[in-house]
Scaffold this motif. Structure first.
Motif, mmCIF file in Angstrom:
data_model
loop_
_atom_site.group_PDB
_atom_site.id
_atom_site.type_symbol
_atom_site.label_atom_id
_atom_site.label_comp_id
_atom_site.label_asym_id
_atom_site.label_seq_id
_atom_site.Cartn_x
_atom_site.Cartn_y
_atom_site.Cartn_z
ATOM 1 N N HIS A 134 37.523 -4.817 -92.686
ATOM 2 C CA HIS A 134 37.180 -3.465 -92.208
ATOM 3 C C HIS A 134 35.678 -3.212 -92.230
ATOM 4 O O HIS A 134 35.234 -2.173 -91.747
ATOM 5 C CB HIS A 134 37.939 -2.393 -93.004
ATOM 6 C CG HIS A 134 37.855 -2.565 -94.493
ATOM 7 N ND1 HIS A 134 38.808 -3.237 -95.209
ATOM 8 C CD2 HIS A 134 36.925 -2.179 -95.377
ATOM 9 C CE1 HIS A 134 38.482 -3.243 -96.481
ATOM 10 N NE2 HIS A 134 37.333 -2.613 -96.619
ATOM 11 N N GLY A 136 33.837 -5.127 -90.570
ATOM 12 C CA GLY A 136 33.496 -5.511 -89.201
ATOM 13 C C GLY A 136 33.136 -6.977 -89.046
ATOM 14 O O GLY A 136 32.746 -7.652 -90.001
ATOM 15 N N ASN A 167 40.739 -4.564 -85.493
ATOM 16 C CA ASN A 167 40.316 -5.711 -84.672
ATOM 17 C C ASN A 167 41.386 -6.808 -84.638
ATOM 18 O O ASN A 167 42.463 -6.653 -85.197
ATOM 19 C CB ASN A 167 38.983 -6.278 -85.169
ATOM 20 C CG ASN A 167 37.881 -5.225 -85.159
ATOM 21 O OD1 ASN A 167 37.809 -4.427 -84.245
ATOM 22 N ND2 ASN A 167 37.043 -5.214 -86.179
ATOM 23 N N ASP A 171 38.177 -11.893 -83.274
ATOM 24 C CA ASP A 171 36.855 -11.298 -83.489
ATOM 25 C C ASP A 171 36.140 -11.911 -84.702
ATOM 26 O O ASP A 171 34.947 -11.676 -84.899
ATOM 27 C CB ASP A 171 36.984 -9.778 -83.684
ATOM 28 C CG ASP A 171 37.653 -9.121 -82.486
ATOM 29 O OD1 ASP A 171 37.329 -9.520 -81.356
ATOM 30 O OD2 ASP A 171 38.523 -8.253 -82.677
ATOM 31 N N TYR A 172 36.900 -12.638 -85.529
ATOM 32 C CA TYR A 172 36.340 -13.188 -86.772
ATOM 33 C C TYR A 172 36.342 -14.713 -86.789
ATOM 34 O O TYR A 172 35.953 -15.317 -87.784
ATOM 35 C CB TYR A 172 37.147 -12.676 -87.976
ATOM 36 C CG TYR A 172 37.165 -11.163 -88.089
ATOM 37 C CD1 TYR A 172 36.186 -10.496 -88.822
ATOM 38 C CD2 TYR A 172 38.152 -10.406 -87.457
ATOM 39 C CE1 TYR A 172 36.197 -9.110 -88.936
ATOM 40 C CE2 TYR A 172 38.168 -9.017 -87.558
ATOM 41 C CZ TYR A 172 37.191 -8.380 -88.301
ATOM 42 O OH TYR A 172 37.200 -7.009 -88.403
#
Ligand SMILES: Nc1ncnc2[nH]cnc12
Ligand SMILES: [Zn+2]
Length: 322
Positions: A134, A136, A167, A171-172
Motif C-alpha cells: 500500500h 505503492g 494495484n 505493478d510490482y
C-alpha cells in the motif's frame, strides 16, 4: 497434544508479534497514549484496514535499536519456549524509517535480539525484508533495490505484504526481478484478501518458491493443481484467516484440501497477538480443528524447513533436529 512437537515459523511480522503488554510499556516510555490502540490488554481493530492502522500504531512505539533488539529477543524466547527451532521474521525498514530509525539501526537492533535469543536457546532465525504494497510500486521498488545491495548474513529473503486489494502484482514485478537477481529467497502475500487471480498473478510474474497465505487459490481447481505441480509452499496462517474473516470458521478453511491435493503447506502465526494466537496454538488448531496427526503435522514442519531461506548446512542441522 502438539506441545511436544518441534516447530518452525516462516510467516510472522515482527511488529505484529509484539505482546500488547510490551507495546503498552513502550507507549508509556515515549509519552504516547496506548488507549488509541490497546484496550483491556488487546489490540483494537475490526477489519483489515483497521488492523493495518493498529499495526502501524504498535510499530510506532518501537523507536530505537534497543527497542527492536528487545522485541526480537522477547518474541524468539517465547517461540523457543514452545520448542520452535527456526523462525523467519518479516521485517519492514519502512516502519523504522517512519519513526526516524535508519535501516542500519532497525536491522542492527533486530539482529542483536536474534543473536541474543540464539545464544540463550539455540533458536535459529533469519530476516525477510518486507515491501509494503500500500506504499505503492515505487516504494516497493526502492525497498527491493535497497535489499539487493544491503548485505547482512541474517537477511535472506524478500516479501511483499500490505493491502493486497491495491494495484496488481504486475505493478510490482520489477521489484521482484531485482531481488531474485540478487539471490534473495522470494515469497509474496497473495490470495488472502483477493481471490485466485492474485495467486495466479504471483506465480506468473513473481515466480516465488513460497506464497504467504495463498489460501484463496482454492477457488480455482486448476490453480490448486498448478501449485501442487510447481511444489510452491503455502505459508498457511489459519488463525489469522479466521480472525480477518477470509473464511467464516475452521470447518470452511481449505488447509486440508490443499494438503490432500498435494500442495506443500506449513503452519504459521502471521501477527499472533492481533489474532489471539501463537505458533503453538496454530499447531494445536491443526490437531484439534483440522484433525491432523502428529506425523502429518511433523511433515508440515519438515516442509517449512525444506522451504526455509537458509544455507544448506543450516537446513541439514535443522532437519536433523526434527
Ligand atoms: N495478514 C497480513 N496480510 C497482509 N499484510 C500484513 N501485514 C501484517 N500482517 C499482514
Ligand atoms: Zn502476513
Amino acid at each position: 497434544m502438539t506441545k511436544h512437537l518441534k516447530k518452525a515459523e516462516l510467516h510472522v511480522h515482527i511488529e505484529g508479534a509484539a505482546p500488547p503488554a510490551l507495546a503498552y510499556r513502550q507507549a508509556e516510555k515515549y509519552g504516547i497514549d496506548p488507549a488509541t490502540f490497546i484496550r483491556d490488554g488487546a489490540y483494537i481493530w475490526h477489519d483489515f484496514t483497521s488492523f493495518i492502522t493498529a499495526y502501524d500504531h504498535v510499530a510506532s512505539v518501537f523507536r530505537s535499536s534497543e527497542d527492536y533488539a528487545a522485541l526480537a529477543e522477547v518474541y524468539l524466547l517465547e517461540l523457543a519456549a514452545e520448542d520452535t527451532i527456526y523462525a523467519e521474521l518479516f521485517v519492514s525498514p519502512d516502519h523504522g524509517e517512519a519513526v526516524g530509525l535508519s535501516p542500519d539501526e532497525y536491522i542492527g537492533g533486530l539482529a542483536t535480539g536474534m543473536e541474543a535469543a540464539k545464544a540463550k536457546t539455540g533458536i535459529e532465525s533469519r530476516m525477510i525484508i518486507i515491501g509494503e504494497r500500500h506504499l505503492g510500486p515505487e516504494n516497493v521498488l526502492n525497498r527491493a533495490k535497497w535489499a539487493a545491495h544491503y548485505s547482512h548474513p541474517l537477511i535472506t529473503g524478500f516479501n511483499m505484504a500490505g493491502e493486497e486489494r491495491m494495484n496488481r502484482v504486475a505493478d510490482y514485478s520489477a521489484a521482484f526481478d531485482i531481488v531474485r537477481e540478487a539471490g534473495l529467497g522470494i515469497t509474496i502475500h497473495a490470495g488472502e484478501l483477493c481471490g485466485a487471480f492474485s495467486v495466479a498473478d504471483a506465480l506468473d510474474l513473481v515466480k516465488p518458491s513460497r506464497i504467504g497465505h495463498g489460501v484463496r487459490a482454492i477457488e480455482d481447481a486448476d490453480l490448486v493443481r498448478r501449485l501442487a505441480d510447481l511444489g510452491t509452499v503455502l505459508e498457511v496462517c489459519p488463525g489469522s484467516n479466521i480472525a480477518l474473516k477470509v473464511f467464516p470458521d475452521f470447518k470452511s478453511h481449505p488447509l486440508r484440501q490443499f494438503r490432500d491435493a498435494g500442495v506443500r503447506v506449513c503452519l504459521n502465526s502471521d501477527d499472533p497477538p492481533f489474532f489471539h494466537t501463537s505458533l503453538a496454538r496454530e499447531y494445536e488448531i491443526a490437531s484439534q480443528e483440522f484433525g491432523f496427526t502428529d506425523d502429518e503435522i511433523n511433515a508440515m514442519t519438515r516442509t517449512a524447513l525444506e522451504a526455509a531461506f537458509v544455507d544448506e548446512e543450516t537446513r541439514a542441522i535443522l532437519l536433523a533436529k526434527l
